[in-house]
Design an enzyme around this catalytic site. Structure first.
Site, PDB file in Angstrom:
ATOM      1  N   VAL A  14       0.846  -1.197   0.000  1.00 18.15           N
ATOM      2  CA  VAL A  14       0.000   0.000   0.000  1.00 18.15           C
ATOM      3  C   VAL A  14       0.883   1.250   0.000  1.00 18.15           C
ATOM      4  CG1 VAL A  14      -1.694   1.324   1.319  1.00 18.15           C
ATOM      5  CG2 VAL A  14      -1.899  -1.162   1.195  1.00 18.15           C
ATOM      6  N   TYR A 126      -1.088 -11.859  15.045  1.00 13.59           N
ATOM      7  CA  TYR A 126      -1.117 -10.687  14.151  1.00 13.59           C
ATOM      8  C   TYR A 126      -2.392  -9.892  14.391  1.00 13.59           C
ATOM      9  CZ  TYR A 126      -1.941  -8.114   9.793  1.00 13.59           C
ATOM     10  OH  TYR A 126      -2.230  -7.140   8.870  1.00 13.59           O
ATOM     11  N   LYS A 130      -2.790  -5.999  15.740  1.00 17.78           N
ATOM     12  CA  LYS A 130      -3.455  -4.942  14.965  1.00 17.78           C
ATOM     13  C   LYS A 130      -4.607  -4.341  15.769  1.00 17.78           C
ATOM     14  CE  LYS A 130      -2.650  -3.765  11.354  1.00 17.78           C
ATOM     15  NZ  LYS A 130      -1.696  -2.740  10.879  1.00 17.78           N
TER      16      LYS A 130
HETATM   17  N1  LIG Z   1      -0.949  -7.704   3.710  1.00 12.84           N
HETATM   18  C1  LIG Z   1      -2.209  -7.972   3.983  1.00 12.84           C
HETATM   19  O1  LIG Z   1      -2.796  -8.966   3.522  1.00 12.84           O
HETATM   20  C2  LIG Z   1      -2.998  -7.017   4.863  1.00 12.84           C
HETATM   21  C3  LIG Z   1      -4.347  -7.299   5.112  1.00 12.84           C
HETATM   22  C4  LIG Z   1      -5.068  -6.416   5.897  1.00 12.84           C
HETATM   23  C5  LIG Z   1      -4.460  -5.288   6.425  1.00 12.84           C
HETATM   24  N2  LIG Z   1      -3.147  -5.050   6.180  1.00 12.84           N
HETATM   25  C6  LIG Z   1      -2.534  -3.852   6.772  1.00 12.84           C
HETATM   26  O2  LIG Z   1      -2.305  -2.903   5.732  1.00 12.84           O
HETATM   27  C7  LIG Z   1      -1.112  -2.151   6.001  1.00 12.84           C
HETATM   28  C8  LIG Z   1      -0.185  -2.211   4.806  1.00 12.84           C
HETATM   29  O3  LIG Z   1       0.133  -3.595   4.549  1.00 12.84           O
HETATM   30  P1  LIG Z   1       1.081  -4.010   3.344  1.00 12.84           P
HETATM   31  O4  LIG Z   1       0.707  -5.406   2.964  1.00 12.84           O
HETATM   32  O5  LIG Z   1       1.098  -2.919   2.328  1.00 12.84           O
HETATM   33  O6  LIG Z   1       2.474  -4.040   4.092  1.00 12.84           O
HETATM   34  P2  LIG Z   1       3.861  -4.640   3.547  1.00 12.84           P
HETATM   35  O7  LIG Z   1       3.829  -4.729   2.059  1.00 12.84           O
HETATM   36  O8  LIG Z   1       4.176  -5.872   4.332  1.00 12.84           O
HETATM   37  O9  LIG Z   1       4.874  -3.476   3.928  1.00 12.84           O
HETATM   38  C9  LIG Z   1       5.136  -3.198   5.267  1.00 12.84           C
HETATM   39  C10 LIG Z   1       5.877  -1.899   5.326  1.00 12.84           C
HETATM   40  O10 LIG Z   1       6.145  -1.633   6.704  1.00 12.84           O
HETATM   41  C11 LIG Z   1       7.525  -1.321   6.829  1.00 12.84           C
HETATM   42  N3  LIG Z   1       8.007  -1.679   8.154  1.00 12.84           N
HETATM   43  C12 LIG Z   1       8.041  -2.905   8.724  1.00 12.84           C
HETATM   44  N4  LIG Z   1       8.582  -2.825   9.937  1.00 12.84           N
HETATM   45  C13 LIG Z   1       8.888  -1.524  10.146  1.00 12.84           C
HETATM   46  C14 LIG Z   1       9.482  -0.808  11.215  1.00 12.84           C
HETATM   47  N5  LIG Z   1       9.921  -1.420  12.333  1.00 12.84           N
HETATM   48  N6  LIG Z   1       9.630   0.529  11.107  1.00 12.84           N
HETATM   49  C15 LIG Z   1       9.242   1.178   9.976  1.00 12.84           C
HETATM   50  N7  LIG Z   1       8.706   0.546   8.920  1.00 12.84           N
HETATM   51  C16 LIG Z   1       8.517  -0.787   9.008  1.00 12.84           C
HETATM   52  C17 LIG Z   1       8.208  -2.132   5.734  1.00 12.84           C
HETATM   53  O11 LIG Z   1       9.477  -1.608   5.492  1.00 12.84           O
HETATM   54  P3  LIG Z   1      10.699  -2.518   4.954  1.00 12.84           P
HETATM   55  O12 LIG Z   1      10.548  -2.524   3.455  1.00 12.84           O
HETATM   56  O13 LIG Z   1      11.900  -1.820   5.426  1.00 12.84           O
HETATM   57  O14 LIG Z   1      10.512  -3.886   5.540  1.00 12.84           O
HETATM   58  C18 LIG Z   1       7.225  -1.916   4.595  1.00 12.84           C
HETATM   59  O15 LIG Z   1       7.442  -0.675   3.985  1.00 12.84           O
HETATM   60  C19 LIG Z   1      -0.535  -2.753   7.292  1.00 12.84           C
HETATM   61  O16 LIG Z   1      -0.980  -1.989   8.375  1.00 12.84           O
HETATM   62  C20 LIG Z   1      -1.172  -4.133   7.372  1.00 12.84           C
HETATM   63  O17 LIG Z   1      -1.271  -4.614   8.700  1.00 12.84           O
HETATM   64  C21 LIG Z   1      -2.405  -5.885   5.405  1.00 12.84           C
END
Ligand SMILES: NC(=O)c1ccc[n+]([C@@H]2O[C@H](COP(=O)([O-])OP(=O)(O)OC[C@H]3O[C@@H](n4cnc5c(N)ncnc54)[C@H](OP(=O)(O)O)[C@@H]3O)[C@@H](O)[C@H]2O)c1
Length: 323
Positions: A14, A126, A130
């Site tokens: 995202v 997880y 959240k």
């Molecule tokens: N993925 C799913 O299926 C899903 C479903 C429902 C809701 N969500 C929520 O939607 C949001 C976005 O998800 P996404 O899938 O786009 O995430 P993602 O692709 O897994 O990316 C996570 C991001 O968080 C960063 N990050 C991780 N640990 C960190 C830290 N300690 N400090 C700063 N940055 C950090 C990562 O940076 P690096 O590149 O450095 O690791 C990356 O930019 C999240 O809140 C997630 O919980 C996700």
């Protein structure tokens, strides 16, 4: 004057889309994990106090659902404590926090779409982390928008779409769970909807960023519902139909041809994952539509768009730059 927007998670599914879209709305500061680590409270406070953003968009998160079971402290720190500190700093500065949460805050026993007002009861680490993040943001008293989304995928990163495509080049048979129901949602659509909502709120800004009536939690997923098995089958159907050269598809399959892998439905029990997942986690998006007039397309349409050459031209226009 253009507002300052602090974006976290710019490398994520995202976050990377938001990094492309948000510069239309304001001056975007998008520190990487090295410069803003959600595990580092002092750094969070320092960045927030120096940048003094009017808007914070937190697209960072600990998203490895299985790993969270044995890494609960880090999942909680990144998904709950970090957002809590962002929210407290936002409250101090009168800024608004946009945050993303998940369908996994629900236990999954309902048979009709979950409402924002339904009781939460996460069944894995997880989901608990959240939910703790959501609660911390609400408790902070900051103006906030929490968008709960589900089953996210993109043409980059780590997700079900890319895993299915890779496995299809390696195996003749894919066994996929057919008794978990949800709404696969494309990260690009979540970012686009978020940007539309922020644009509308910013255009209406007078003395406050968001009317207190709008501050709250909203479901933001693709319309419709399916199972992982049906989703996997649809992915391979779309991939088989994708006639033109899509760079992301070539990279997902390592340039190898996609053989006609058979997809077989199995039960959650047969899959034997140590992590529990909700059997049903479809979210009702009625509140999002009512409050902001925004509806995301159906999951199948979102998937088809990923395979559209118009969306991924061979020579994409240069990205809008931001810090
Ligand atoms: N993925 C799913 O299926 C899903 C479903 C429902 C809701 N969500 C929520 O939607 C949001 C976005 O998800 P996404 O899938 O786009 O995430 P993602 O692709 O897994 O990316 C996570 C991001 O968080 C960063 N990050 C991780 N640990 C960190 C830290 N300690 N400090 C700063 N940055 C950090 C990562 O940076 P690096 O590149 O450095 O690791 C990356 O930019 C999240 O809140 C997630 O919980 C996700």
């Amino acid at each position: 004057m253009r507002p300052t927007i602090l974006l976290t998670g710019k490398t994520g599914q995202v976050g990377s889309e938001l990094h492309r879209l948000l510069p239309k709305l304001g001056e975007v500061l998008a520190p990487g994990r090295k410069d803003l680590d959600l595990l580092d409270p002092a750094q969070i406070r320092r960045v927030m106090q120096q940048a003094k953003p009017q808007w914070i968009v937190n697209a960072a998160g600990y998203t490895a659902v299985d790993a969270a079971e044995s890494d609960q402290a880090n999942a909680l720190a990144i998904n709950a404590e970090g957002p809590r500190l962002l929210a407290l700093e936002a409250k101090k500065n009168g800024a608004a926090l946009v945050h993303f949460s998940t369908d996994y805050v629900f236990e999954g026993l309902k048979m009709v779409p979950y409402l924002e007002t339904d009781p939460t009861n996460p069944i894995n680490a997880y989901g608990r982390s959240k939910l703790a993040g959501e609660q911390a943001i609400r408790d902070s008293g900051a103006i906030h928008l929490i968008f709960r989304t589900s089953w996210l995928y993109a043409t980059h990163g780590r997700n079900f779409l890319l895993t299915v495509l890779r496995l299809a080049t390696e195996r003749q048979e894919l066994k996929i769970v057919d008794d978990q129901i949800g709404a696969p949602t494309c990260a690009a659509d979540v970012a686009a909807a978020t940007t539309t909502i922020l644009a509308a709120l910013m255009a209406g800004t007078k003395s406050q960023l968001i009317s207190p009536d709008l501050s709250g939690t909203y479901h933001m997923t693709a319309a419709g519902q399916t199972t992982w098995y049906e989703f996997a089958s649809a992915i391979l159907d779309e991939a088989a139909r994708a006639t033109r050269n899509l760079p992301w598809l070539a990279s997902a399959t390592n340039g190898r041809p996609l053989p006609a892998a058979r997809v077989l439905p199995i039960s959650t029990e047969e899959f034997r994952s140590p992590t529990r997942r909700p059997a049903y986690s479809v979210l009702s998006n009625a509140c999002l539509k009512e409050a902001f007039g925004v509806t995301l397309p159906d999951w199948r349409t979102q998937l088809q768009r990923c395979f559209s050459p118009e969306r991924f031209p061979a020579n994409p226009p240069a990205a809008v730059s931001s810090r």
